[in-house]
Write a protein that holds these residues in place. Structure first.
Motif, PDB file in Angstrom:
ATOM      1  N   GLU A  25      -1.468 -21.711 -46.154  1.00 28.10           N
ATOM      2  CA  GLU A  25      -1.280 -23.077 -45.668  1.00 28.10           C
ATOM      3  C   GLU A  25      -2.331 -24.029 -46.240  1.00 28.10           C
ATOM      4  N   MET A  65      -6.008 -23.383 -38.784  1.00 26.85           N
ATOM      5  CA  MET A  65      -4.671 -23.984 -38.736  1.00 26.85           C
ATOM      6  C   MET A  65      -4.595 -25.091 -37.700  1.00 26.85           C
ATOM      7  N   GLN A  93       2.496 -31.538 -39.760  1.00 26.16           N
ATOM      8  CA  GLN A  93       1.468 -31.437 -40.786  1.00 26.16           C
ATOM      9  C   GLN A  93       1.419 -30.068 -41.468  1.00 26.16           C
ATOM     10  N   LEU A  94       1.741 -28.994 -40.760  1.00 29.10           N
ATOM     11  CA  LEU A  94       1.705 -27.663 -41.357  1.00 29.10           C
ATOM     12  C   LEU A  94       3.059 -27.366 -41.995  1.00 29.10           C
ATOM     13  N   GLN A 151       6.962 -23.983 -30.701  1.00 28.31           N
ATOM     14  CA  GLN A 151       7.394 -23.971 -32.093  1.00 28.31           C
ATOM     15  C   GLN A 151       8.892 -23.681 -32.211  1.00 28.31           C
ATOM     16  N   THR A 188       1.155 -29.545 -31.356  1.00 28.52           N
ATOM     17  CA  THR A 188       1.226 -30.356 -32.568  1.00 28.52           C
ATOM     18  C   THR A 188       2.495 -30.266 -33.418  1.00 28.52           C
ATOM     19  N   TYR A 234       5.769 -24.916 -40.426  1.00 32.65           N
ATOM     20  CA  TYR A 234       6.548 -25.258 -39.235  1.00 32.65           C
ATOM     21  C   TYR A 234       7.481 -26.443 -39.450  1.00 32.65           C
ATOM     22  N   ALA A 238      -3.238 -28.685 -38.444  1.00 30.21           N
ATOM     23  CA  ALA A 238      -2.053 -29.140 -37.708  1.00 30.21           C
ATOM     24  C   ALA A 238      -2.183 -30.578 -37.239  1.00 30.21           C
ATOM     25  N   LYS A 239      -3.406 -31.059 -37.106  1.00 36.27           N
ATOM     26  CA  LYS A 239      -3.626 -32.453 -36.707  1.00 36.27           C
ATOM     27  C   LYS A 239      -3.750 -33.374 -37.917  1.00 36.27           C
ATOM     28  N   LEU A 273      -1.984 -25.647 -31.417  1.00 37.29           N
ATOM     29  CA  LEU A 273      -0.825 -25.382 -32.268  1.00 37.29           C
ATOM     30  C   LEU A 273       0.483 -25.594 -31.510  1.00 37.29           C
TER      31      LEU A 273
END
Length: 358
Positions: free
Chosen positions: A131, A74, A345-346, A290, A340, A349, A78-79, A337
């Motif tokens: 994901e 992940m 990107q994910l 987050q 980011t 989130y 995430a990047k 995480l």
């Protein structure tokens, strides 16, 4: 049935190429120099790639369970990296392959690698696969789809175990656990939301009961969330989690979430999450980041300013962050995480774009 090429992943793939050349950091979010943050993340990802075993697992504590492999996977996603990326794409594929190699083929349970607390592993592995689903090559996608469906069923069945009024709707260490805790339940909620976004059948009642459980963990007048409600502790690490879970369950800007955000920000309680060898610092940082990103506004701005200025200098020369629970790969993945959320990107989130940032 899962939709292998769900539209959210098509969009993520399109955005990924742009993210790799120019970080998606809005002016209100980029409090620190974006290139400084970007370079720290890239060093951390390079470290993870350098220590990943050929089979996809990682060294140090818990590295063979699958959970750290999933978190590292992940972190790459995430990047903005994907399995098709020239850089780190092979590492993501290794993550997929390792996680698929440890599942119980009869029931889709990943926790066989850590019997005493396997639901943590199960939830985190399920989250990663949901994901990355839609980004993988056809062969891997074909192997992932039935596994994901079984994995979601394990989660739904575990929620239906008879429990006390306090613990109903949550999850704990094993699929047969008769109690619940916020920490494990949170990973499960994220896995369920991600699966649902990817087209899996997750009953509305499952999410409603999970939301009710989370709300029961917010006993305190100060707005904090705790491990098992009341004075059970871990408020500094789990209050961000409570905010995130409310948001993921569709309770955008819920008064309970806003009160929890004030708990973290008005007295800057997140400064207790400074880097050191104490357990749960990277874990708490991840949740605070987050959760507060979901709320946005000045609380997020102040937090991210503190986070980047505090944690970037703590990065080691090899790109890793402080050891936690005896695992540099774990801490490094969790810090990435935490760093980011602004990259968006994910899908799990993604923040509600109606959140007021003023």
């Amino acid at each position: 049935m899962l939709r292998a090429m769900h539209v959210r992943h098509l969009l993520a793939s399109v955005l990924a190429a742009a993210a790799l050349s120019a970080p998606v950091l809005c002016a209100a979010q980029a409090v620190t120099e974006s290139d400084e943050v970007d370079e720290a993340i890239e060093r951390g990802l390079a470290y993870l790639a350098s220590v990943q075993s050929p089979d996809g697992s990682f060294p140090e504590n818990h590295g063979k369970t699958g959970a750290i492999t999933a978190l590292a996977g992940m972190a790459f996603l995430a990047k903005g990296y994907t399995p098709s990326s020239e850089k780190f794409g092979e590492n993501i594929d290794r993550c997929i392959d390792y996680i698929l190699s440890i599942v119980d083929p009869t029931n889709g349970y990943f926790g066989v690698t850590k019997p005493g607390s396997g639901m943590y592993v199960h939830a985190i592995c399920t989250l990663f696969l949901t994901e990355v689903s839609g980004m993988a090559d056809p062969d891997r996608q074909a192997r992932m789809d039935p596994v994901i469906e079984k994995a979601v069923k394990v989660i739904i069945d575990a929620q239906n175990i008879r429990k006390s009024e306090r613990d109903t709707g949550g999850w704990r260490y094993t699929p047969k656990s008769s109690d619940s805790d916020m920490s494990c339940s949170g990973w499960v909620i994220m896995a369920l939301r991600s699966a649902r976004l990817n087209g899996a059948r997750v009953p509305n009642d499952t999410m409603s009961r999970a939301l009710d459980y989370v709300r029961r963990m917010n006993y305190s007048a100060d707005g904090s969330f705790t491990y098992q409600g009341g004075n059970s502790g871990s408020a500094d690490t789990l209050t961000g989690a409570g905010i995130l879970y409310l948001e993921l369950c569709g309770r955008h800007n819920d008064p309970m979430a806003l009160r929890a955000a004030r708990f973290l920000t008005e007295r800057r309680r997140y400064t207790e999450l400074r880097p050191n060898n104490n357990n749960n610092r990277a874990y708490g940082l991840y949740y605070a980041s987050q959760g507060l990103f979901q709320i946005g506004g000045t609380g997020w701005d102040d937090f991210q300013r503190w986070m980047y200025s505090t944690w970037i200098p703590a990065q080691r020369a090899n790109g890793a962050w402080v050891a936690e629970e005896g695992s540099l790969p774990y801490a490094t993945a969790m810090v990435i995480l935490a760093f980011t959320p602004p990259y968006r990107q994910l899908p799990i989130y993604q923040r509600d774009e109606q959140v007021d940032e003023d």
